[in-house]
Scaffold this motif. Structure first.
Motif, PDB file in Angstrom:
ATOM      1  N   GLU A 123     110.074  50.588 -71.691  1.00 16.01           N
ATOM      2  CA  GLU A 123     108.758  50.418 -72.108  1.00 16.01           C
ATOM      3  C   GLU A 123     108.509  49.008 -72.298  1.00 16.01           C
ATOM      4  OE1 GLU A 123     107.917  53.622 -75.006  1.00 16.01           O
ATOM      5  OE2 GLU A 123     108.993  54.903 -74.020  1.00 16.01           O
ATOM      6  N   THR A 159     101.048  49.125 -80.911  1.00 18.14           N
ATOM      7  CA  THR A 159     101.394  50.668 -81.002  1.00 18.14           C
ATOM      8  C   THR A 159     100.936  51.069 -82.567  1.00 18.14           C
ATOM      9  OG1 THR A 159     102.695  50.783 -79.354  1.00 18.14           O
ATOM     10  CG2 THR A 159     102.886  52.786 -80.499  1.00 18.14           C
ATOM     11  N   GLN A 199      98.010  53.498 -83.534  1.00 17.64           N
ATOM     12  CA  GLN A 199      98.297  54.692 -84.407  1.00 17.64           C
ATOM     13  C   GLN A 199      97.566  54.648 -85.861  1.00 17.64           C
ATOM     14  OE1 GLN A 199     102.531  55.053 -84.000  1.00 17.64           O
ATOM     15  NE2 GLN A 199     102.360  55.680 -81.788  1.00 17.64           N
ATOM     16  N   VAL A 207      97.863  63.644 -84.790  1.00 17.88           N
ATOM     17  CA  VAL A 207      98.698  63.735 -83.632  1.00 17.88           C
ATOM     18  C   VAL A 207      99.695  64.857 -83.629  1.00 17.88           C
ATOM     19  CG1 VAL A 207     100.314  62.375 -82.135  1.00 17.88           C
ATOM     20  CG2 VAL A 207      98.808  61.204 -83.923  1.00 17.88           C
ATOM     21  N   ARG A 208      99.099  65.757 -82.619  1.00 15.11           N
ATOM     22  CA  ARG A 208      99.945  67.026 -82.696  1.00 15.11           C
ATOM     23  C   ARG A 208     101.383  66.839 -81.643  1.00 15.11           C
ATOM     24  NH1 ARG A 208     100.957  70.419 -79.234  1.00 15.11           N
ATOM     25  NH2 ARG A 208     101.694  72.600 -79.796  1.00 15.11           N
ATOM     26  N   SER A 209     100.950  65.955 -80.488  1.00 10.81           N
ATOM     27  CA  SER A 209     102.362  65.512 -79.763  1.00 10.81           C
ATOM     28  C   SER A 209     101.927  64.233 -79.251  1.00 10.81           C
ATOM     29  CB  SER A 209     102.421  66.763 -78.917  1.00 10.81           C
ATOM     30  OG  SER A 209     101.421  66.755 -77.865  1.00 10.81           O
ATOM     31  N   LEU A 210     103.067  63.682 -79.066  1.00 11.98           N
ATOM     32  CA  LEU A 210     103.033  62.335 -78.066  1.00 11.98           C
ATOM     33  C   LEU A 210     103.975  62.357 -77.014  1.00 11.98           C
ATOM     34  CD1 LEU A 210     102.645  59.323 -77.754  1.00 11.98           C
ATOM     35  CD2 LEU A 210     103.327  58.665 -79.755  1.00 11.98           C
ATOM     36  N   GLN A 211     103.932  62.219 -75.919  1.00  9.43           N
ATOM     37  CA  GLN A 211     104.867  62.340 -74.942  1.00  9.43           C
ATOM     38  C   GLN A 211     104.889  60.928 -73.954  1.00  9.43           C
ATOM     39  OE1 GLN A 211     106.637  65.458 -73.684  1.00  9.43           O
ATOM     40  NE2 GLN A 211     107.706  63.764 -72.709  1.00  9.43           N
ATOM     41  N   PRO A 212     106.098  60.365 -74.358  1.00 10.87           N
ATOM     42  CA  PRO A 212     106.095  58.911 -73.727  1.00 10.87           C
ATOM     43  C   PRO A 212     106.086  59.242 -72.209  1.00 10.87           C
ATOM     44  CG  PRO A 212     107.850  59.297 -75.086  1.00 10.87           C
ATOM     45  CD  PRO A 212     107.224  60.725 -75.026  1.00 10.87           C
ATOM     46  N   ARG A 266     106.887  56.801 -81.250  1.00 10.59           N
ATOM     47  CA  ARG A 266     107.464  56.500 -79.968  1.00 10.59           C
ATOM     48  C   ARG A 266     107.336  57.761 -79.314  1.00 10.59           C
ATOM     49  NH1 ARG A 266     110.790  57.848 -76.702  1.00 10.59           N
ATOM     50  NH2 ARG A 266     111.313  56.782 -74.778  1.00 10.59           N
ATOM     51  N   SER A 267     107.643  59.050 -79.842  1.00 11.78           N
ATOM     52  CA  SER A 267     107.303  60.364 -79.602  1.00 11.78           C
ATOM     53  C   SER A 267     107.361  61.084 -80.705  1.00 11.78           C
ATOM     54  CB  SER A 267     108.634  60.753 -78.492  1.00 11.78           C
ATOM     55  OG  SER A 267     109.731  61.085 -79.057  1.00 11.78           O
ATOM     56  N   LEU A 268     106.667  62.461 -80.496  1.00  8.47           N
ATOM     57  CA  LEU A 268     106.673  63.386 -81.294  1.00  8.47           C
ATOM     58  C   LEU A 268     106.440  64.787 -80.543  1.00  8.47           C
ATOM     59  CD1 LEU A 268     105.714  65.057 -83.899  1.00  8.47           C
ATOM     60  CD2 LEU A 268     103.425  64.199 -83.638  1.00  8.47           C
ATOM     61  N   PRO A 287     106.497  68.727 -80.564  1.00  5.56           N
ATOM     62  CA  PRO A 287     106.149  69.728 -81.580  1.00  5.56           C
ATOM     63  C   PRO A 287     107.380  71.002 -81.641  1.00  5.56           C
ATOM     64  CG  PRO A 287     104.393  69.566 -80.016  1.00  5.56           C
ATOM     65  CD  PRO A 287     105.757  68.788 -79.725  1.00  5.56           C
TER      66      PRO A 287
END
Lengths: 393, 393
Positions: free
Chosen positions: A54, A276, A280, A290-295, B291-293, B295
């Protein structure tokens, strides 16, 4: 006899040296991220290292050059470790098996039934207008389009009233094609400043026998009245600047019906860690959860300095959701504007003095300003201002 | 002849009614999330609906009862739709195929080699001291422990200097067992207030032939000097209150070496959307980058009101990372304390008046306070105070 190998402790020292040599915002940890990507995937192209670590491609190239000078990375291309450094990165075999091989760690798969529309999406990608770099247009891959459709399906969003704030990679048409498989009628509006893109989308939708509302509009201006509070889902892949995130997410908040639990799918690429955090924080200020964060959910065609990927945020509205920008946006927005990429104003908590921080400014990083202390009162405490925030006096 | 079925438009009306009837903070969207979970997985236990819809079990039960009264959900258990409502939720077959079947959408898999330690972890879970509910202890499943180990492996964190801030579910021992497979030596410190847990961990580590540093300490007090800035990775699964998140993440920021790019793995369960936003704002205020979340990454033994799951945040330090709480924490912390779960102070931006907002307070939700306006000056603008923040005057 002393071993000539490089051990983990040597690597820690070298990482610190290299971070200093290339003035890396991510510090020694960034160098270790690069080395870890090389160790796991060697031989590996710089671009792929960029994606795993990244970090931008030119930064990765500079780091690899410094590592070559220190005999940690071999002189051959693609990038690989040297014989003497390799043992420092050896791990048990099971440790390489964590990423799900079926979905490459993304959690979403594309069923064969949907793969069938891939050829048609390939044809559309060929036929569409070329990406306009001055608008930060970059087209995502067909695999990414299908994955986006399946993410919406998984979240139960395909039947929502949806609006695309910018859609130069034709995700709207991908949704329309997917729903046409089962004869369902989508509710899609596309807002874009690019009339070529809008004309292409409208025409292709007609060919498919569905209707997509296209609205020519520059999002620096407030949304047209008819679009305010009209949607349940926003999809946006905005310019990757702090200003771009703040503006497009504000417009997204304005476009969604004022109820809890509506959705935003927000594609955004990592730049520097502090950016970042800034983006955020903006999400928090907007009252979005934020429910999900997928890199690295999204792949793009062509290299791009970020290794051609971006992350996917799934955001939901709460009872605190409200746009930060309601009027017209002024100032830079696109990466090509340069300043927009990273400059942010900070206000001294004590004397309220305001200082811009970013590339080309007196203080390139907030850490520099903190170390220098407030030029007016000497305080070390600053808070970031929203880009369009009126400073508190 | 008019069809007797319930269509999508009926469902939207019913969802709004039910949201009002149960006073649902998530609004009609929360009811639709429940219905969607039922439609995809029927017949399905209330607890599993709770997990899919990310709503507490008692709330889901209340929603289902209201839906039964309206003939949308059948009277049988486990929960299922009625014949007349089912067609409103029908989707094309491919739309149910998005979640990766190999990893159940979590992106992480456990290789067979590591599964081998599962039996030993089962034995440890049997032998360990019972969970103390007054400390919000709940034990995660063995599958979750293995998944946590593989997440660390995937991120290259197993060789980092790591500290567990609270470890009643023995993730430290899981890491130690995993590394023992390949004869690697972990660097693990466990900080906990529960001496039973610490004694168990120390003894089991000895049996395994590895050393785990155990430190008896109540995290309401600042970390012992020796632990400040000493680590590269923090793992924490704190009490699921806003106060718990703020305190444990502040201690995590203090425990990490003051460099960019260090890591926090932070397990935290969703409660109300506004609490998710509050916790994510705290993450931003701490200068930590998400960086990631993922669920529902963590499953727990025993039901629990949140369907027995929590999310996994991967956070990284930036040049702005600093603890929000450095001294002693005062006030409620654990869910059992009641007030801690949700009460937060808001300050009027105009007149600086401070008002607590949360269950049992005059204004249960920030929306209520905004609507009522500031009791002192009538302004509608408030900002949330950090829990230990001294209000600005």
């Amino acid at each position: 006899m002393r071993s000539s190998g490089i051990d983990r402790r040597d690597i820690a020292v070298i990482a610190a040296e290299v971070a200093t040599a290339v003035d890396l915002a991510e510090g020694p940890a960034g160098v270790l991220d690069v080395l870890r990507a090389v160790a796991r995937h060697e031989p590996i192209a710089v671009r792929d290292v960029s994606r795993h670590a990244e970090l931008p491609v030119p930064i990765v190239a500079a780091i690899c050059n410094e590592l070559r000078r220190r005999n940690v990375v071999d002189s051959q291309r693609p990038v690989r470790l040297t014989e003497s450094s390799r043992s420092a990165f050896a791990v048990g075999g099971w440790q390489d098996g964590g990423r799900c091989p079926t979905c490459d760690g993304r959690g979403i798969v594309v069923p064969a039934e949907l793969e069938a529309i891939g050829d048609e999406l390939d044809r559309l990608a060929e036929a569409m207008p070329e990406a306009k770099v001055e608008l930060d247009q970059t087209h995502c891959t067909v695999d990414t389009k299908l994955r986006r459709v399946m993410l919406m399906a998984e979240l139960g969003l395909l039947t929502k009233r949806m609006v695309f704030l910018g859609d130069d990679d034709l995700t709207s048409l991908s949704v329309a094609h997917a729903l046409s498989l089962t004869g369902e009628t989508p509710s899609i509006t596309v807002v874009d400043v690019d009339t070529d893109v809008l004309a292409f989308i409208a025409e292709q939708a007609r060919t498919l026998g569905v209707h997509i509302d296209t609205v020519e509009h520059d999002l620096v201006k407030p949304l047209p009245e008819a679009l305010l509070g009209a949607f349940e889902l926003v999809f946006t892949d905005p310019p990757y600047t702090i200003a771009g995130a703040e503006l497009f997410l504000s417009r997204a908040a304005s476009a969604l019906a004022p109820q809890i639990g509506h959705h935003i799918l927000f594609a955004f690429g990592a730049r520097r860690p502090s950016e970042t955090v800034a983006v955020q924080r903006i999400i928090g200020e907007l009252g979005l959860a934020v429910r999900s964060l997928q890199p690295n959910f999204n792949d793009y065609v062509g290299a791009g300095i970020l290794g051609g990927t971006s992350h996917m945020y799934h955001l939901r509205t709460t009872d605190e959701t409200a746009p930060l920008i309601v009027g017209e946006h002024e100032g830079p927005l696109y990466s090509a504007d340069g300043r927009a990429a990273a400059v942010r104003r900070y206000q001294c908590v004590q004397c309220k003095h305001i200082e811009p921080v970013g590339p080309g400014e007196r203080y390139p990083r907030i850490a520099d300003l903190k170390q220098a202390t407030c030029p007016q009162c000497g305080s070390e405490k600053f808070r970031p201002l929203s880009l369009n925030e009126r400073p508190k006096r």
